[in-house]
Design a protein around this motif. Sequence first.
Motif, PDB file in Angstrom:
ATOM      1  N   CYS B  19     -42.913 -10.697 -81.464  1.00 53.43           N
ATOM      2  CA  CYS B  19     -44.226 -11.020 -80.899  1.00 53.43           C
ATOM      3  C   CYS B  19     -45.289 -10.964 -81.978  1.00 53.43           C
ATOM      4  CB  CYS B  19     -44.553 -10.034 -79.778  1.00 53.43           C
ATOM      5  SG  CYS B  19     -46.264 -10.188 -79.222  1.00 53.43           S
ATOM      6  N   MET B  20     -46.115 -12.008 -82.049  1.00 50.36           N
ATOM      7  CA  MET B  20     -47.186 -12.031 -83.055  1.00 50.36           C
ATOM      8  C   MET B  20     -48.559 -11.825 -82.424  1.00 50.36           C
ATOM      9  SD  MET B  20     -47.131 -16.084 -83.931  1.00 50.36           S
ATOM     10  CE  MET B  20     -47.098 -17.324 -82.631  1.00 50.36           C
ATOM     11  N   GLN B  21     -48.554 -11.389 -81.149  1.00 49.86           N
ATOM     12  CA  GLN B  21     -49.822 -11.049 -80.476  1.00 49.86           C
ATOM     13  C   GLN B  21     -50.807 -12.233 -80.432  1.00 49.86           C
ATOM     14  OE1 GLN B  21     -50.904  -7.845 -78.864  1.00 49.86           O
ATOM     15  NE2 GLN B  21     -48.696  -8.123 -78.669  1.00 49.86           N
ATOM     16  N   CYS B  22     -50.251 -13.427 -80.207  1.00 46.32           N
ATOM     17  CA  CYS B  22     -51.100 -14.619 -80.216  1.00 46.32           C
ATOM     18  C   CYS B  22     -51.894 -14.761 -78.908  1.00 46.32           C
ATOM     19  CB  CYS B  22     -50.241 -15.867 -80.417  1.00 46.32           C
ATOM     20  SG  CYS B  22     -49.091 -16.177 -79.055  1.00 46.32           S
ATOM     21  N   GLY B  23     -51.360 -14.182 -77.810  1.00 46.76           N
ATOM     22  CA  GLY B  23     -52.095 -14.224 -76.549  1.00 46.76           C
ATOM     23  C   GLY B  23     -51.869 -15.481 -75.711  1.00 46.76           C
ATOM     24  N   CYS B  25     -49.364 -15.951 -73.886  1.00 47.54           N
ATOM     25  CA  CYS B  25     -48.838 -15.428 -72.616  1.00 47.54           C
ATOM     26  C   CYS B  25     -49.977 -15.006 -71.689  1.00 47.54           C
ATOM     27  CB  CYS B  25     -47.873 -14.273 -72.861  1.00 47.54           C
ATOM     28  SG  CYS B  25     -48.524 -12.975 -73.925  1.00 47.54           S
ATOM     29  N   CYS B  71     -44.283 -19.062 -74.596  1.00 43.30           N
ATOM     30  CA  CYS B  71     -44.324 -18.161 -75.762  1.00 43.30           C
ATOM     31  C   CYS B  71     -43.813 -18.882 -77.005  1.00 43.30           C
ATOM     32  CB  CYS B  71     -43.469 -16.913 -75.506  1.00 43.30           C
ATOM     33  SG  CYS B  71     -43.282 -15.905 -76.989  1.00 43.30           S
ATOM     34  N   ILE B  77     -40.081 -13.276 -71.855  1.00 45.17           N
ATOM     35  CA  ILE B  77     -40.978 -12.188 -71.443  1.00 45.17           C
ATOM     36  C   ILE B  77     -40.645 -11.645 -70.044  1.00 45.17           C
ATOM     37  CG2 ILE B  77     -43.404 -11.549 -71.068  1.00 45.17           C
ATOM     38  CD1 ILE B  77     -44.113 -13.898 -73.015  1.00 45.17           C
TER      39      ILE B  77
END
Lengths: 293, 161
Positions: B19-23, B25, B71, B77
Amino acid sequence: MMRISLFLGCLVPNRYPGIEKATGICLETLGIDWKELDGASCCPAPGVFRSFDEPTWLALASRNITLSETDDRDVLTICNGCYGSLADANLKLKNNSLLKEQTNSHLSQIGRHFDGTIDVRHIIEFLYSEIGVQKIKEKIVRPLDLKVAVHYGCHMLKPSSSRATASVEHPSVFDELVEALGCTSVDYPDKMECCGAGGGVRSALGETALAITEHKLGKIEDADVDCIVEACPFCHMQFDAGQVSLAGKGREFGIPVIHYSQLLALSLGYSAEDVGINLNEMDCSDFCNLLGK
Amino acid sequence: MAGAPSIEEVIEDFNVLKCMQCGVCSGSCPSGRQASLNVRRLVRKIGRDHAAICDESLWMCTTCYNCQERCPRGIAIVDVILAVRSIAAHEGLILERHRHVAYLLQEHGHAVPIDDTHKEKRMQLGLNSLPSTVHSHPDDLKDVKHLLASCGFGEITGRKE
Ligand code: SF4
Ligand code: SF4
């Protein structure tokens, strides 16, 4: 011709029996070789039971599937939740020999065995690919001049990795089946969004579910339609009973909610009362009058 | 009783740390837009510590699969959330209302069993008062109960009432 057994699940027979009645009418009129899957249980509901314990989910789902294997029929579901649960379990067990072995060791205790010989179908995908829009059009005796908000729901199409259906973001199968009956499928923002009920959210965190429902109903209200058409009794209940709850908080929508089986039966000449539209939680008498006899 | 995986297995099997925390999702999430689930943060928490099993937002996901479909790192997820829920459930962290639904399944073979109001509706439609499911087939109900016992479902969900 394809042989199927109709899987009722929980909500259709125990909360919205009009959908059960309508589905029988449709399958009969379309000349499909079908019977009910006697002795079936809860699918079991994926959001709750798969969340708790995957081996239990697989054991109960596979028992339902083996009942249909014994009859050598594909399972036909009329609920996105039942479809999601049974189709995913069927696929998992067909593709993973270890899971299959573990599940069969539970099943052996009741004298059953999962073979993996049949498929699980959803009524929308089934009607579209096995009967076809054209053949359905030919059966119509009463074209329905209705403006409809089609609600696909989630598990008919997703996860796309385990579904045969085409587009997830812009599908058309359901709209085509609705328009085959003379209706107009009206586009609206967030059409592909969830009703809010799934994943055990409705049962345990009702206010969260209702917030999602209210948002979606607002978009549908702006589209100025005669009714919502879905293909899942859980979405059906969330929109229908949800509107009763929202009305109690001063937010009235008054949009009737109809399962595709009911809509199809109407176009085959049956009345709103024949298929239990008057048995929804919210008052649908204006809509029933609009349809006439 | 195979039961639940460990949180380390979930992280490993589903590549949670990719996960690269891109948001993407959380931007796709109805439960985030209309309520308070932050699935981006939940994924990070699951990747970091076991305490994620106590996070009530785990149970706010409707399993709509929007996030999983979109994603960019291909993280499944929803499968992650379901797996972490099962760890929570096996540690006794089950919401009261869900415990009740589990009880109904064990008792009736249906999570939503028939009641008098709906028997009445069925008869009004010309259907049998009981459907052709386990409700009309006691032997099948017995099989369902047997299977649930074989899986140890009662111990997991705390059979009571
Ligand atoms: S979309 Fe995928 S990569 Fe992006 S934050 Fe969510 S889980 Fe992480
Ligand atoms: S599956 Fe759950 S977390 Fe993902 S977008 Fe839908 S509600 Fe949000």
